[in-house]
Scaffold this active site. Structure first.
Site, PDB file in Angstrom:
ATOM      1  N   TRP A 102       0.829  -1.207   0.000  1.00 52.18           N
ATOM      2  CA  TRP A 102       0.000   0.000   0.000  1.00 52.18           C
ATOM      3  C   TRP A 102       0.862   1.254   0.000  1.00 52.18           C
ATOM      4  O   TRP A 102       0.536   2.240  -0.663  1.00 52.18           O
ATOM      5  CB  TRP A 102      -0.978  -0.028   1.171  1.00 52.18           C
ATOM      6  CG  TRP A 102      -1.970  -1.124   0.990  1.00 52.18           C
ATOM      7  CD1 TRP A 102      -2.071  -2.280   1.701  1.00 52.18           C
ATOM      8  CD2 TRP A 102      -2.988  -1.200  -0.031  1.00 52.18           C
ATOM      9  NE1 TRP A 102      -3.078  -3.070   1.193  1.00 52.18           N
ATOM     10  CE2 TRP A 102      -3.660  -2.431   0.141  1.00 52.18           C
ATOM     11  CE3 TRP A 102      -3.379  -0.346  -1.057  1.00 52.18           C
ATOM     12  CZ2 TRP A 102      -4.703  -2.817  -0.691  1.00 52.18           C
ATOM     13  CZ3 TRP A 102      -4.427  -0.734  -1.885  1.00 52.18           C
ATOM     14  CH2 TRP A 102      -5.068  -1.963  -1.695  1.00 52.18           C
ATOM     15  N   ASP A 172      -1.804   7.063   6.028  1.00 48.59           N
ATOM     16  CA  ASP A 172      -2.884   6.221   5.525  1.00 48.59           C
ATOM     17  C   ASP A 172      -3.216   5.240   6.645  1.00 48.59           C
ATOM     18  O   ASP A 172      -2.445   4.337   6.942  1.00 48.59           O
ATOM     19  CB  ASP A 172      -2.423   5.487   4.266  1.00 48.59           C
ATOM     20  CG  ASP A 172      -3.447   4.466   3.768  1.00 48.59           C
ATOM     21  OD1 ASP A 172      -4.531   4.337   4.361  1.00 48.59           O
ATOM     22  OD2 ASP A 172      -3.141   3.769   2.773  1.00 48.59           O
ATOM     23  N   LYS A 196     -12.865  -1.246   6.505  1.00 49.73           N
ATOM     24  CA  LYS A 196     -12.204  -2.163   7.428  1.00 49.73           C
ATOM     25  C   LYS A 196     -12.661  -1.940   8.873  1.00 49.73           C
ATOM     26  O   LYS A 196     -13.074  -2.863   9.548  1.00 49.73           O
ATOM     27  CB  LYS A 196     -10.692  -2.039   7.296  1.00 49.73           C
ATOM     28  CG  LYS A 196     -10.178  -2.495   5.919  1.00 49.73           C
ATOM     29  CD  LYS A 196      -8.707  -2.189   5.742  1.00 49.73           C
ATOM     30  CE  LYS A 196      -8.127  -2.839   4.498  1.00 49.73           C
ATOM     31  NZ  LYS A 196      -8.734  -2.389   3.246  1.00 49.73           N
TER      32      LYS A 196
END
Length: 361
Positions: A102, A172, A196
């Site tokens: 990511w 993030d 999530k």
């Protein structure tokens, strides 16, 4: 109805109480004679939902004055580009901590926008740990330092965040936001896809310091300006209204459970069970991430062979477990234990792991 043991990495588990509440209100929201999905985003009822979601986030994360909470579309992947579009300045490179898949996607997008440097990297160690403060080298003139707080694929997580001095720290936090208390004042900006820990896919939270969004370059399209959404309270265009409503319900659920500090202890209790099962298996199960960087959200582990791992996944699915197959890029096994994953599911997984080892060890 039998609920699955849901260990999906995202979209992921949503609290059963939240799903049931949404079900009760689905057809007729607050006596309006229509669903929240059907009503205007300019209506008083929806504006209350929008404002409540933002206020609950401020309360639960103790966000200080001087920050805007935005509810945007496009997922964290859009933020990979929107962030440098707004904050990367000529002659002042964006610094990135390279910790996995990511982080790499964020770096790739930033390079399209402007000058980008790697402040630290654990690529040589297959991203199985997070770098220490001493390893992170930030240019004095950096526009910002970006990090990924939790890498879902590798199963690594920052235990502490670096001190960046005067350089804004951007994170993030898609996979671990609201899983532990946070000093928001340490960050210039935090962003997180909802699917999530916050609710369903479709909405992305951005928490940004006001001063960072005041002088965006003139060439940025209106929709990609943080200031546009800050000025309109995230109602510049039609929002993902049902997703925002679900986020509001999840935030109310978190508050009812005692807030973020209570969830942190609950999450540690859940994941300790599974990590102990791995560590005490005599090598039958092998944890992937370095012990000092282990994630409390995504537990990654391997077995002696890929054939055995495939059998583990197959048998687990027959017993009602979902999502235990590792990411396609790295293989192995992964259990994602986000806020809404109940302790009972983790206990059931530990029991299954013991049974599987007894039969195949």
């Amino acid at each position: 109805m039998t609920r699955a043991y849901n260990f999906n990495a995202g979209p992921a588990a949503i609290p059963l109480e939240v799903l049931q509440q949404a079900q009760e209100q689905f057809v007729d929201y607050q006596g309006a004679g229509m669903s929240i999905m059907e009503m205007s985003h300019r209506s008083k009822l929806y504006e209350e939902v929008n404002a409540s979601a933002q206020q609950l986030l401020k309360e639960l994360l103790q966000i200080p004055d001087g920050y805007h909470v935005l509810l945007l579309q496009g997922g964290a992947s859009t933020q990979f580009a929107m962030l440098p579009m707004n904050l990367l300045r000529p002659g002042r490179p964006a610094a990135y901590v390279q910790t996995g898949a990511w982080a790499n996607k964020a770096i790739k997008e930033a390079k399209v926008i402007g000058e980008t440097v790697i402040a630290a990297s654990t690529e040589s160690e297959q991203y199985m740990r997070m770098p220490s403060q001493s390893e992170i080298v930030i240019p004095d003139n950096a526009s910002y330092l970006h990090l990924t707080s939790n890498e879902t694929i590798g199963g690594t997580q920052f235990q502490q965040f670096p001190d960046c001095g005067s350089v804004p720290l951007i994170a993030d936090m898609s996979s671990d936001i609201l899983s532990r208390p946070l000093d928001v004042s340490q960050f210039g900006m935090i962003y997180a896809g909802a699917q999530k820990n916050l609710g369903p896919s479709g909405v992305t939270v951005v928490i940004v310091r006001d001063e960072l969004i005041q002088d965006a370059p003139a060439h940025i399209p209106v929709m990609f300006r943080y200031a546009t959404h800050a000025k309109s309270s995230s109602l510049y265009n039609t929002p993902p209204s049902f997703a925002v409503y679900m986020v509001k319900l999840v935030l109310e659920w978190i508050k009812s459970k005692g807030g973020v500090a209570a969830l942190e202890q609950y999450n540690k209790e859940k994941t300790k069970l599974i990590y102990n099962a791995i560590d005490n298996s005599g090598g039958f199960y092998k944890g992937c991430a370095d012990a000092g960087s282990r994630s409390v959200m995504n537990i990654t582990f391997r077995m002696g062979s890929e054939e055995l791992e495939k059998l583990f996944v197959k048998e687990s699915e027959q017993e009602g477990f979902v999502g235990l197959k590792g990411h396609r890029d790295v293989g192995g096994l992964r259990a994602s234990t986000y806020n809404a994953v109940p302790l009972e599911s983790c206990k059931a997984l530990v029991q299954f792991m013991a049974d599987f080892q007894q039969r195949h060890g």
